[in-house]
Design an enzyme around this catalytic site. Structure first.
Site, mmCIF file in Angstrom:
data_model
loop_
_atom_site.group_PDB
_atom_site.id
_atom_site.type_symbol
_atom_site.label_atom_id
_atom_site.label_comp_id
_atom_site.label_asym_id
_atom_site.label_seq_id
_atom_site.Cartn_x
_atom_site.Cartn_y
_atom_site.Cartn_z
ATOM 1 N N ASP A 54 0.904 -1.237 -0.314
ATOM 2 C CA ASP A 54 0.086 -0.073 0.092
ATOM 3 C C ASP A 54 1.098 1.258 -0.020
ATOM 4 O O ASP A 54 2.082 0.928 0.661
ATOM 5 C CB ASP A 54 -0.733 -0.151 0.902
ATOM 6 C CG ASP A 54 -1.862 1.084 1.072
ATOM 7 O OD1 ASP A 54 -3.062 1.518 0.489
ATOM 8 O OD2 ASP A 54 -1.984 2.046 1.749
ATOM 9 N N ASN A 62 -3.043 12.419 -3.770
ATOM 10 C CA ASN A 62 -3.294 13.285 -5.007
ATOM 11 C C ASN A 62 -4.151 14.293 -4.408
ATOM 12 O O ASN A 62 -4.443 14.640 -5.239
ATOM 13 C CB ASN A 62 -5.082 12.291 -4.762
ATOM 14 C CG ASN A 62 -4.404 10.948 -5.919
ATOM 15 O OD1 ASN A 62 -3.716 10.798 -7.177
ATOM 16 N ND2 ASN A 62 -5.167 9.458 -5.677
ATOM 17 N N HIS A 67 -4.866 13.527 -9.142
ATOM 18 C CA HIS A 67 -4.674 12.851 -9.228
ATOM 19 C C HIS A 67 -3.484 12.768 -10.517
ATOM 20 O O HIS A 67 -3.077 11.361 -10.712
ATOM 21 C CB HIS A 67 -6.738 12.591 -9.840
ATOM 22 C CG HIS A 67 -7.456 12.497 -8.500
ATOM 23 N ND1 HIS A 67 -7.305 11.544 -7.555
ATOM 24 C CD2 HIS A 67 -7.590 13.333 -7.990
ATOM 25 C CE1 HIS A 67 -7.711 11.735 -6.699
ATOM 26 N NE2 HIS A 67 -8.839 12.396 -6.537
ATOM 27 N N ASP A 71 -1.430 9.390 -10.574
ATOM 28 C CA ASP A 71 -1.718 8.213 -11.717
ATOM 29 C C ASP A 71 0.238 7.413 -11.882
ATOM 30 O O ASP A 71 0.196 6.492 -12.221
ATOM 31 C CB ASP A 71 -2.064 8.017 -13.057
ATOM 32 C CG ASP A 71 -3.774 8.021 -12.534
ATOM 33 O OD1 ASP A 71 -4.395 7.697 -11.304
ATOM 34 O OD2 ASP A 71 -5.091 8.569 -13.154
ATOM 35 N N GLU A 98 -4.586 2.462 -4.193
ATOM 36 C CA GLU A 98 -3.070 2.494 -4.519
ATOM 37 C C GLU A 98 -2.977 1.632 -3.514
ATOM 38 O O GLU A 98 -1.120 0.697 -3.255
ATOM 39 C CB GLU A 98 -2.619 3.733 -3.584
ATOM 40 C CG GLU A 98 -3.100 3.656 -1.585
ATOM 41 C CD GLU A 98 -4.496 4.390 -1.823
ATOM 42 O OE1 GLU A 98 -4.380 4.478 -0.419
ATOM 43 O OE2 GLU A 98 -5.719 4.835 -2.546
#
Length: 183
Positions: A54, A62, A67, A71, A98
């Protein structure tokens, strides 16, 4: 015959699309379940490790950088995971958001842990520039459980124990690994 061959190719392409996470190119959750069950069925006497990874503080990344930057980070992390766990029997999948899962068939004592530690360090050395040119660093926490393939036929049992180890790693400061060996 040509039409049949074309239909088989199209079916194979659709299966790849259906099994693949679009952002990362890794297997998706459904494909993970199918492959893990298949692997466990064919290696009943083997030992497996389920690794839950994680990204640390990813919501903040983010929120602070957008975002699209998040990404980009996830795609880079995915490439490193796929390169590190590249054996035919290794399964690397995006579990959601994530969070990632890697399934490895243990082949030698300590090798998986060495690879995990290398991966953790390599990810922490990734740097991404934000719009202002400042560097963004990402780290991961890893929870792992190792058991005989006969431990459980239910993938959720495996993931639950690995997830408990993930929370142990996060509670101990993040950017670390926590492993439980089931005897």
């Amino acid at each position: 015959a040509q039409r049949t061959q074309d239909l088989e190719k199209a079916t194979q392409r659709l299966k790849i699309i259906a099994d693949t996470d679009m952002l990362t190119g890794l297997l998706n959750r459904q494909a993970l379940t199918e492959r893990m069950l298949s692997l466990a069925d064919t290696h009943i006497d083997g030992c497996f490790s389920i690794l839950v990874l994680d990204a640390d503080h990813f919501k903040r990344l983010n929120d602070d950088h957008g975002h699209l930057k998040g990404d980009e980070c996830l795609a880079s992390v995915s490439r490193l995971m796929k390169a590190k766990f590249d054996r035919r029997s290794d399964i690397v999948a995006r579990f959601g958001g994530e969070e990632f899962i890697i399934v490895v068939q243990d082949d030698e004592q300590g090798v998986m842990l060495e690879k995990l530690e290398e991966l953790r360090k390599e990810i922490s050395q990734l740097h991404f520039a934000n719009d202002a040119g400042h560097l963004i660093v990402i780290t991961i926490s890893i929870g792992a459980m190792t058991a005989q393939a006969t431990f459980s036929e239910n993938i959720d049992d495996w993931i639950k124990l690995a997830d408990e180890q993930l929370y142990q790693a996060k509670n101990n400061g993040r950017n670390r690994i926590s492993i439980h060996h089931v005897s």
